[in-house]
Design an enzyme around this catalytic site. Structure first.
Site, PDB file in Angstrom:
ATOM      1  N   ARG A  86      38.908  69.145  27.483  1.00 21.44           N
ATOM      2  CA  ARG A  86      37.659  68.686  28.118  1.00 21.44           C
ATOM      3  C   ARG A  86      37.166  67.333  27.605  1.00 21.44           C
ATOM      4  NH1 ARG A  86      36.527  74.249  27.631  1.00 21.44           N
ATOM      5  NH2 ARG A  86      36.912  75.272  29.631  1.00 21.44           N
ATOM      6  N   LYS A  88      37.722  53.376  34.366  1.00 22.23           N
ATOM      7  CA  LYS A  88      38.387  54.077  35.483  1.00 22.23           C
ATOM      8  C   LYS A  88      39.773  54.516  35.009  1.00 22.23           C
ATOM      9  CE  LYS A  88      36.317  52.156  39.652  1.00 22.23           C
ATOM     10  NZ  LYS A  88      36.562  51.371  40.878  1.00 22.23           N
ATOM     11  N   GLU A 104      43.916  39.272  39.576  1.00 22.73           N
ATOM     12  CA  GLU A 104      42.630  39.883  39.200  1.00 22.73           C
ATOM     13  C   GLU A 104      41.721  38.863  38.510  1.00 22.73           C
ATOM     14  OE1 GLU A 104      42.018  42.787  40.407  1.00 22.73           O
ATOM     15  OE2 GLU A 104      43.633  44.249  40.088  1.00 22.73           O
ATOM     16  N   LYS A 116      33.493  41.368  34.253  1.00 25.75           N
ATOM     17  CA  LYS A 116      33.678  42.799  34.525  1.00 25.75           C
ATOM     18  C   LYS A 116      32.629  43.618  33.782  1.00 25.75           C
ATOM     19  CE  LYS A 116      36.551  46.643  35.318  1.00 25.75           C
ATOM     20  NZ  LYS A 116      37.830  47.190  35.694  1.00 25.75           N
ATOM     21  N   GLU A 156      24.952  48.981  48.113  1.00 26.00           N
ATOM     22  CA  GLU A 156      25.565  47.725  48.543  1.00 26.00           C
ATOM     23  C   GLU A 156      26.008  46.947  47.314  1.00 26.00           C
ATOM     24  OE1 GLU A 156      22.864  45.595  51.027  1.00 26.00           O
ATOM     25  OE2 GLU A 156      22.863  47.218  52.484  1.00 26.00           O
ATOM     26  N   ARG A 216      29.711  47.701  41.697  1.00 24.78           N
ATOM     27  CA  ARG A 216      31.071  47.730  41.154  1.00 24.78           C
ATOM     28  C   ARG A 216      32.141  47.646  42.247  1.00 24.78           C
ATOM     29  NH1 ARG A 216      33.426  51.381  36.182  1.00 24.78           N
ATOM     30  NH2 ARG A 216      35.529  50.518  36.327  1.00 24.78           N
ATOM     31  N   ASN A 238      36.688  45.333  43.912  1.00 26.03           N
ATOM     32  CA  ASN A 238      37.836  45.741  44.727  1.00 26.03           C
ATOM     33  C   ASN A 238      38.161  44.743  45.831  1.00 26.03           C
ATOM     34  OD1 ASN A 238      38.557  48.169  43.432  1.00 26.03           O
ATOM     35  ND2 ASN A 238      36.737  49.128  44.296  1.00 26.03           N
ATOM     36  N   HIS A 290      41.552  44.896  47.475  1.00 27.03           N
ATOM     37  CA  HIS A 290      42.226  46.124  47.039  1.00 27.03           C
ATOM     38  C   HIS A 290      42.447  47.122  48.173  1.00 27.03           C
ATOM     39  CE1 HIS A 290      41.503  44.451  43.122  1.00 27.03           C
ATOM     40  NE2 HIS A 290      41.985  45.493  42.481  1.00 27.03           N
ATOM     41  N   HIS A 341      46.004  48.258  48.399  1.00 25.75           N
ATOM     42  CA  HIS A 341      46.415  49.652  48.188  1.00 25.75           C
ATOM     43  C   HIS A 341      47.238  50.153  49.377  1.00 25.75           C
ATOM     44  CE1 HIS A 341      42.981  50.576  45.101  1.00 25.75           C
ATOM     45  NE2 HIS A 341      43.978  49.892  44.579  1.00 25.75           N
ATOM     46  N   HIS A 351      51.071  45.685  41.647  1.00 26.10           N
ATOM     47  CA  HIS A 351      49.680  45.867  42.060  1.00 26.10           C
ATOM     48  C   HIS A 351      49.003  44.504  42.307  1.00 26.10           C
ATOM     49  CE1 HIS A 351      45.624  47.473  42.241  1.00 26.10           C
ATOM     50  NE2 HIS A 351      45.263  46.668  41.270  1.00 26.10           N
TER      51      HIS A 351
HETATM   52  P1  NAD Z   1      52.139  47.983  34.348  1.00 27.16           P
HETATM   53  O1  NAD Z   1      51.335  48.830  33.469  1.00 27.16           O
HETATM   54  O2  NAD Z   1      53.155  48.630  35.211  1.00 27.16           O
HETATM   55  O3  NAD Z   1      52.842  46.867  33.452  1.00 27.16           O
HETATM   56  C1  NAD Z   1      53.672  45.938  34.078  1.00 27.16           C
HETATM   57  C2  NAD Z   1      55.077  45.892  33.434  1.00 27.16           C
HETATM   58  O4  NAD Z   1      55.021  45.133  32.241  1.00 27.16           O
HETATM   59  C3  NAD Z   1      55.629  47.251  33.046  1.00 27.16           C
HETATM   60  O5  NAD Z   1      57.012  47.256  33.257  1.00 27.16           O
HETATM   61  C4  NAD Z   1      55.314  47.310  31.555  1.00 27.16           C
HETATM   62  O6  NAD Z   1      56.149  48.186  30.855  1.00 27.16           O
HETATM   63  C5  NAD Z   1      55.556  45.884  31.156  1.00 27.16           C
HETATM   64  N1  NAD Z   1      54.852  45.412  29.977  1.00 27.16           N
HETATM   65  C6  NAD Z   1      53.601  45.738  29.585  1.00 27.16           C
HETATM   66  N2  NAD Z   1      53.244  44.973  28.548  1.00 27.16           N
HETATM   67  C7  NAD Z   1      54.284  44.177  28.277  1.00 27.16           C
HETATM   68  C8  NAD Z   1      54.515  43.150  27.323  1.00 27.16           C
HETATM   69  N3  NAD Z   1      53.548  42.748  26.474  1.00 27.16           N
HETATM   70  N4  NAD Z   1      55.704  42.535  27.295  1.00 27.16           N
HETATM   71  C9  NAD Z   1      56.675  42.878  28.190  1.00 27.16           C
HETATM   72  N5  NAD Z   1      56.516  43.822  29.132  1.00 27.16           N
HETATM   73  C10 NAD Z   1      55.319  44.450  29.166  1.00 27.16           C
HETATM   74  O7  NAD Z   1      51.212  47.109  35.334  1.00 27.16           O
HETATM   75  P2  NAD Z   1      49.823  46.380  35.146  1.00 27.16           P
HETATM   76  O8  NAD Z   1      49.864  45.238  36.062  1.00 27.16           O
HETATM   77  O9  NAD Z   1      49.487  46.155  33.722  1.00 27.16           O
HETATM   78  O10 NAD Z   1      48.774  47.454  35.690  1.00 27.16           O
HETATM   79  C11 NAD Z   1      48.797  47.877  37.033  1.00 27.16           C
HETATM   80  C12 NAD Z   1      48.113  49.211  37.126  1.00 27.16           C
HETATM   81  O11 NAD Z   1      46.765  49.081  36.709  1.00 27.16           O
HETATM   82  C13 NAD Z   1      48.077  49.782  38.524  1.00 27.16           C
HETATM   83  O12 NAD Z   1      48.456  51.143  38.490  1.00 27.16           O
HETATM   84  C14 NAD Z   1      46.644  49.647  38.940  1.00 27.16           C
HETATM   85  O13 NAD Z   1      46.241  50.628  39.850  1.00 27.16           O
HETATM   86  C15 NAD Z   1      45.937  49.780  37.627  1.00 27.16           C
HETATM   87  N6  NAD Z   1      44.603  49.185  37.588  1.00 27.16           N
HETATM   88  C16 NAD Z   1      43.597  49.933  37.102  1.00 27.16           C
HETATM   89  C17 NAD Z   1      42.339  49.409  37.000  1.00 27.16           C
HETATM   90  C18 NAD Z   1      41.234  50.206  36.374  1.00 27.16           C
HETATM   91  O14 NAD Z   1      40.088  49.779  36.448  1.00 27.16           O
HETATM   92  N7  NAD Z   1      41.539  51.328  35.754  1.00 27.16           N
HETATM   93  C19 NAD Z   1      42.096  48.090  37.411  1.00 27.16           C
HETATM   94  C20 NAD Z   1      43.147  47.334  37.911  1.00 27.16           C
HETATM   95  C21 NAD Z   1      44.415  47.898  37.993  1.00 27.16           C
HETATM   96  N1  GLY Z   2      39.229  47.545  39.040  1.00 29.55           N
HETATM   97  C1  GLY Z   2      38.048  47.949  39.724  1.00 29.55           C
HETATM   98  C2  GLY Z   2      37.046  48.605  38.863  1.00 29.55           C
HETATM   99  O1  GLY Z   2      37.242  48.753  37.671  1.00 29.55           O
HETATM  100  O2  GLY Z   2      36.046  49.042  39.342  1.00 29.55           O
END
Ligand code: NAD
Ligand code: GLY
Length: 364
Positions: A120, A142, A184, A226, A240, A243, A247, A250, A254, A267
């Site tokens: 939990r 998130k 981003e 952010k 309106e 946060r 997006n 997005h 998506h 992404h």
């Molecule tokens: P990812 O986590 O897939 O990382 C990208 C690639 O880089 C992977 O292959 C990873 O293993 C590699 N990698 C990571 N760090 C590295 C480093 N220092 N050196 C070499 N390789 C490295 O992708 P991302 O772009 O970091 O994240 C995308 C994800 O984030 C999506 O799933 C998206 O939905 C999510 N996201 C979430 C939020 C949120 O608010 N929670 C916001 C934006 C995106």
């Molecule tokens: N990446 C969008 C949010 O964190 O709300």
């Protein structure tokens, strides 16, 4: 080291940005509930960075349970989540254990959701290692996984206790991933920070050349934007704006990710093409000039990002977009731009304009 704070009353936390932070166990210790950590990473990041972090924690007397997941967006699912729960249970992690995410946004979202739900809820620390995760996903709480029918459809809000962004880790990031993160970064300029947009236009080549000072500046300015948005509307409930403005691009992006299968486009790449669609639509609604649209396209191209959408067909885009989390009572709310640096949420887009904007962006 640069330091920001995300202001959420008793759940406020620091965002620390700088080089050499991975070996600084002293920065993490104050945020642990007990001397026990589950360190979640993946098969790419763990060989690069797990040892330096685990050694530093070990020297500080913290017991570390490593959990290494398969790499990739295609693994942001129940199977990976279960691997985390299995490891936490097998090693008898208790409620005092802090889950630490070491990796990009996929690891951060997965580990965060595991932390939100294990027994939990247990404490959580984000150590983002991609540009995208350092400027966006590690901040704001998130967490979640993808569903075959929709991106990030299962998850929870669960704030970390600390975000530690070691900019040295960006040195090993592939160029394509650096560009994906830039989508981003550019987003913040477009939605609320016109001076930052101009700064990005002036410095894009230096950023892509991985100038450390420029990257740290871009990360700090992105996180500052952010943090302000999240502090004002943590659960994205503002009627309106709020946060939801984070997006931009997005909803379209998506649709590309889900439509093509997770991992086909990165992404950030999908967000870039989606941003062009949102900007094109804003132009068709009379809010942006053709010159504004051109300015956005040029900057995204200079950042090494796609400006042409995946050719799914407008009907498929609309079908996929109808699952968006910003759909309220059947009505799709899109993030659009009234001007560069001024985003709004908008629920009254005429269908034919939406279709025309999607078609135009997939053709060019
Ligand atoms: P990812 O986590 O897939 O990382 C990208 C690639 O880089 C992977 O292959 C990873 O293993 C590699 N990698 C990571 N760090 C590295 C480093 N220092 N050196 C070499 N390789 C490295 O992708 P991302 O772009 O970091 O994240 C995308 C994800 O984030 C999506 O799933 C998206 O939905 C999510 N996201 C979430 C939020 C949120 O608010 N929670 C916001 C934006 C995106
Ligand atoms: N990446 C969008 C949010 O964190 O709300």
């Amino acid at each position: 080291m640069r330091r920001l704070n995300l202001d959420l009353a008793d759940r406020s936390y620091p965002i620390l940005i700088g080089g050499g932070l991975l070996s600084r166990a002293d920065l993490i210790l104050p945020f642990l509930r007990s001397a026990r950590v589950a360190l979640v990473s993946n098969t790419t990041v763990a060989p690069l960075y797990q040892e330096v972090l685990a050694t530093a924690l070990d020297k500080a007397g913290v017991a570390v349970t490593p959990i290494i997941l398969p790499d990739g967006e295609a693994h942001k699912n129940w199977e990976s989540l279960n691997l985390i729960y299995d490891a936490l249970l097998a090693t008898r992690c208790d409620r005092g254990t802090t889950v630490v995410a070491l990796g990009g946004g996929v690891i951060g979202d997965l580990a965060g959701f595991a932390a939100a739900t294990y027994q939990r809820g247990v404490p959580f620390v984000q150590i983002p290692t991609t540009l995208l995760s350092q400027v966006d996903s590690s901040v704001g709480g998130k967490t979640g996984i993808n569903h075959p029918r929709g991106k990030n459809m299962v998850g929870a809000f669960w704030q970390p206790k600390l975000v530690l962004a070691d900019t040295d880790t960006l040195k090993t990031l592939p160029d394509r991933e650096l560009s994906a993160g830039m989508a981003e970064v550019i987003k913040y300029g477009l939605i609320r920070d016109l001076p930052f947009l101009g700064w990005l236009e002036a410095n894009m080549e230096g950023l892509l050349a991985r100038n450390g000072e420029l990257l740290a500046e871009a990360i700090e300015r992105s996180c500052a934007n952010k943090a302000e948005v999240v502090a004002a509307d943590e659960y994205e409930t503002a009627r309106e704006g709020g946060r939801a403005l984070l997006n931009l691009g997005h909803t379209f992006g998506h649709a590309i990710e889900t439509g093509l299968g997770y991992g086909e486009w990165l992404h950030g790449e999908a967000v870039a093409a989606g941003t062009v669609m949102a900007v094109e639509l804003s132009h068709r609604l009379g809010w942006l000039s053709a010159a504004d649209v051109g300015r956005v396209r040029v900057l995204l191209r200079r950042a090494g990002l796609p400006v042409k959408g995946a050719d799914l067909g407008a009907a498929r885009y609309l079908e996929l977009m109808s699952h968006d989390k910003k759909v309220v009572a059947g009505s799709l709310r899109l993030v659009l731009l009234k001007a560069l640096g001024h985003a709004v949420t908008y629920a009254d887009t005429p269908r034919d304009e939406l279709v025309a904007a999607i078609d135009a962006c997939c053709r060019e």
